[in-house]
Design an enzyme around this catalytic site. Structure first.
Site, PDB file in Angstrom:
ATOM      1  CG  ASP A 100      -2.020  -1.395   1.182  1.00  0.00           C
ATOM      2  OD1 ASP A 100      -2.665  -1.672   0.422  1.00  0.00           O
ATOM      3  OD2 ASP A 100      -1.517  -1.643   2.440  1.00  0.00           O
ATOM      4  N   GLY A 132      -4.876  -4.600  -4.307  1.00  0.00           N
ATOM      5  CA  GLY A 132      -4.835  -3.473  -5.564  1.00  0.00           C
ATOM      6  C   GLY A 132      -3.849  -2.259  -5.686  1.00  0.00           C
ATOM      7  CG  HIS A 133      -0.760  -1.627  -8.065  1.00  0.00           C
ATOM      8  ND1 HIS A 133       0.443  -1.687  -8.675  1.00  0.00           N
ATOM      9  CD2 HIS A 133      -0.442  -1.917  -6.274  1.00  0.00           C
ATOM     10  CE1 HIS A 133       0.882  -2.521  -7.991  1.00  0.00           C
ATOM     11  NE2 HIS A 133       0.794  -2.561  -6.478  1.00  0.00           N
TER      12      HIS A 133
END
EC number: 6.3.4.4
Length: 435
Positions: A12, A39-40
């Protein structure tokens, strides 16, 4: 030039934005490990895009996006992501290629992951429940289903039948869960096959061709170095190698072909799930940090634990990744703090140590030794010129460089692609260094 970009903490850190920003002049971006468990987040002109499997270069026209053999690929997650991007007018199938050696993440992996976490109860690792660990287990045990198997339907049916029977033994008799039907899994894969078959190929050979043409390539890591299966805070880690060495093995690109390794780090530290966290703040400062940083997982929505910057763990990350530069993100989150703290040592069992212990029981007992610095208490949000940054913020950055021995080449001051200070050019493209 070939550059590895990876996270240096527990994930993150803001890798997606940085990769997206640097892809203007690259030929390809490669994902080399992990799955759809992280997730990006990219924000461009106010529009948010969350990528889980597809590399962050997909928002740049003409940039090849490659999923390497080190990734465990969930077909339904990939199709969902492709459809979301297509709805935004992004021609994914023209830019995306998938390694034929990539292992597939299937329904029995998800069922096992969830069953195991439920069995552990309060002692759960804190996985995302998406089947990443069991998928890597099958890969190592040589019973994994790979992307290339989709090209041979008759052989695939037999492999699915055997794998499902094997996993059903655990699901039914140990975890007391409903067994899965192999035919349903096969039928689902046949539907996905038609959608992704044109994108399956030899990623290693493609990378070799790009290298011989002297094209720029970015290798994009997922999660963070402290979650590495071997070198992270085991057992509270992910199931893949998240460090720089994995860029070679997870893509089929020789290690001597890499030119630089950039480490992405927040100006503070966050962690999702269980595990030791020496600088964690459980007081009002921690809540303030989480609120200002909007610290919730982009995939799971889980709240992140927050704490002050940890120089000790960062030095370990620099060592294991051979970092040549650091990208500092979310500096603006610290704008309202009167005092900033840097952890410069640990106190473990009464002894001051300068290296993080691999023994997790010892690490859990470690207390941070802090160095205090004055905060700047003025906005750095959206700054693009280093000279405009408050003196106290510049002092904080200089002190980090002094303690870490690696230059901070890029500073992120907000979520948008434009909210960036580039102090040193990454590629040979013309970028005006600020300050």
């Amino acid at each position: 030039m070939n550059i590895v970009i990876l996270g240096t903490q527990w994930g993150d850190e803001g890798k997606g934005k940085i990769v997206d920003m640097l892809t203007e002049d690259v030929a390809a971006v490669v994902r080399f490990q992990g799955g759809h468990n992280a997730g990006h987040t990219l924000i461009i002109d106010g529009e948010k895009t969350i990528l889980r499997l597809i590399p962050s270069g997909i928002l740049r026209e003409g940039v090849l996006c490659l999923i390497g053999n080190g990734v465990v690929l969930s077909p339904p997650a990939l199709i969902e992501e492709i459809e979301e991007l297509n709805a935004k007018g992004i021609p994914v199938t023209e830019q995306l290629r998938i390694s034929s050696a990539c292992n597939l993440l299937l329904p029995y992996h998800v069922a096992l992951d969830k069953a195991r976490e439920a069995e552990l109860g309060t002692k759960a690792i804190g996985t995302t429940g998406r089947g990443i660990g069991p998928a890597y287990e099958d890969k190592v045990a040589r019973r994994g289903i790979r992307a290339m198997d989709l090209l041979h339907p008759d052989q695939l049916l037999e492999k699915i039948k055997k794998a499902t029977a094997y996993h059903n033994i655990q699901l039914e008799h140990y975890y007391h869960q409903t067994p899965l039907d192999y035919q349903s899994i096969y039928n689902q894969l046949m539907e996905f096959r038609e959608k992704i078959k044109p994108m399956i190929g030899d990623v290693s050979a493609l990378l070799g061709n790009l290298r011989r043409q002297n094209k720029h390539i970015i290798f994009e890591g997922a999660q963070g170095s402290l979650l590495d299966i071997d070198l992270g805070t085991y057992p509270y880690v992910t199931s893949s190698n998240t460090t720089a060495g994995s860029a070679a093995t997870g893509s089929g690109f020789g290690p001597l072909y890499f030119d630089r390794v950039l480490g992405i780090t927040k100006a503070y530290v966050t962690r999702v799930g269980a595990g030791p966290f020496p600088t964690e703040l459980t007081n009002e400062e921690g809540k303030k940090m989480a609120k200002r940083g909007n610290e919730f997982g982009s995939v799971t929505g889980r709240p992140r634990r927050c704490g002050w910057f940890d120089v000790i763990s960062m030095r370990r990350t620099i060592q294991i990744n051979s970092l040549t530069g650091i990208v500092l993100t979310k500096l603006d989150v610290l704008d309202e703090f009167a005092k900033i703290h840097l952890c410069t040592a640990y106190r473990c069992d009464g002894e001051v140590v300068n290296e993080p212990p691999f023994d997790q029981s010892l690490l859990e007992s470690c207390e941070p030794v802090y160095e205090e610095m004055p905060g700047w208490q003025t906005s750095t949000y959206g700054l693009t010129d280093y000279s405009e940054m408050p003196k106290e913020a510049r002092n904080y950055i200089s002190r980090l460089e002094e303690l870490l021995g690696v230059p901070i080449t890029i500073i992120s001051t907000g979520p948008d692609r434009k909210h960036t200070i580039v102090r040193q050019a990454v590629f040979n493209q013309v970028i005006t260094a600020k300050g």
